[in-house]
Design a protein around this motif. Sequence first.
Motif, PDB file in Angstrom:
ATOM      1  N   MET A  96       0.881  -0.869   0.163  1.00  0.00           N
ATOM      2  CA  MET A  96      -0.044   0.149  -0.059  1.00  0.00           C
ATOM      3  C   MET A  96       0.839   1.135  -0.081  1.00  0.00           C
ATOM      4  O   MET A  96       1.919   1.539   0.973  1.00  0.00           O
ATOM      5  CB  MET A  96      -0.818  -0.036   1.085  1.00  0.00           C
ATOM      6  N   LEU A 114       4.456  -1.279   5.188  1.00  0.00           N
ATOM      7  CA  LEU A 114       3.196  -1.412   4.368  1.00  0.00           C
ATOM      8  C   LEU A 114       3.350  -2.273   3.127  1.00  0.00           C
ATOM      9  O   LEU A 114       2.607  -2.478   2.171  1.00  0.00           O
ATOM     10  CB  LEU A 114       2.616  -0.074   3.950  1.00  0.00           C
ATOM     11  N   PRO A 277      -4.070   2.616   7.064  1.00  0.00           N
ATOM     12  CA  PRO A 277      -3.122   1.661   6.428  1.00  0.00           C
ATOM     13  C   PRO A 277      -2.567   0.922   7.696  1.00  0.00           C
ATOM     14  O   PRO A 277      -2.172   1.492   8.719  1.00  0.00           O
ATOM     15  CB  PRO A 277      -1.859   2.537   6.017  1.00  0.00           C
TER      16      PRO A 277
END
Length: 327
Positions: A96, A114, A277
């Motif tokens: 992400m 991430l 996130p």
Amino acid sequence: MAGKVMKAVQYSRYGGGANALKHVELPVPSPKKDQVLIKVEAAALNPIDWKIQNGVMRPFQPSKFPLVPVTDISGEVLEVGSEVKKFKAGDKVVAMLDNFSGGLAEFAVAKEKLTVKRPEQISADEGSGLVAAGLAAHQALTAGGVSLDGTGKTKTVLVTAASGGVGHYAVQLAKLGGHHVTATCGARNLEFVKNLGADEVLDYKTPEGAALKSPSGKKYDVVINCAEGISWSTYQRNLSEYGKVVNLPASGSTMWTFVVKKVTFSKKKMLMVFLSPNGDTLEFLVRLAGEGKLKTTVDSRFPLSKAEDGWGKCIESHATGKIIVEP
């Protein structure tokens, strides 16, 4: 990769839809100390992408133009920053990207925290599709108090727009947790949503579907709302005593309902979920997918050279599952 250029798609102002997307050549980015450079194999489109283009984040996080959109990617690690420990060149990953941007390009940089390894059982398309939509479904369910590990009280869950990106993950995750799921979708997707595991499926264009009325007469403990334009009164009639509506598409009316229900200490509540996130949650979702327990449905694929066609389809909001762009 320093000094090399890549193909990318960007826009330079708010608004304009698919026609505002321009094909350009840009320098390949270099990873910072906590980042990895990824050769993008697939990028997944989400409604938030075109909503950002329309200015939905402008009051909180103004866009810096020109902007290469899209946050969900899957691909192969080419380089790693000096402090990266978990990855090496050649690793297949799902990531992400920061600031909902950077994905519509041949290469992108992602933070190590991430980024997760992609099992060989998951294709690049499936991996990219899982990111924001899977995280949103997971966060919405957990915000509503729906346990996803099979423990805790069984709840009656309604998922609206269940054939879309977030919806089709929410149905599967709720069923993995052992809950009773009613779902709404269009007539052409009734069988598709049943096959995801939903116990009851409603065509949202029928009177019963528009009223969100459970065929078995159940009241909903939690509603995961992925649809636009449903009134609070419609929810209220169908909620259990302490029922919650977890709302994903933010609008002025839903924000107002959220505030009123909070201020008046109503037993029935509306909750707002804004995507956060989370690498650990993404790793959990990818693991489920690798085990065959969470499936990504791909609606359509477009080459990077035709990214504007995929963008237009995303704006139409009638995709079954995910729309993928492949550089």
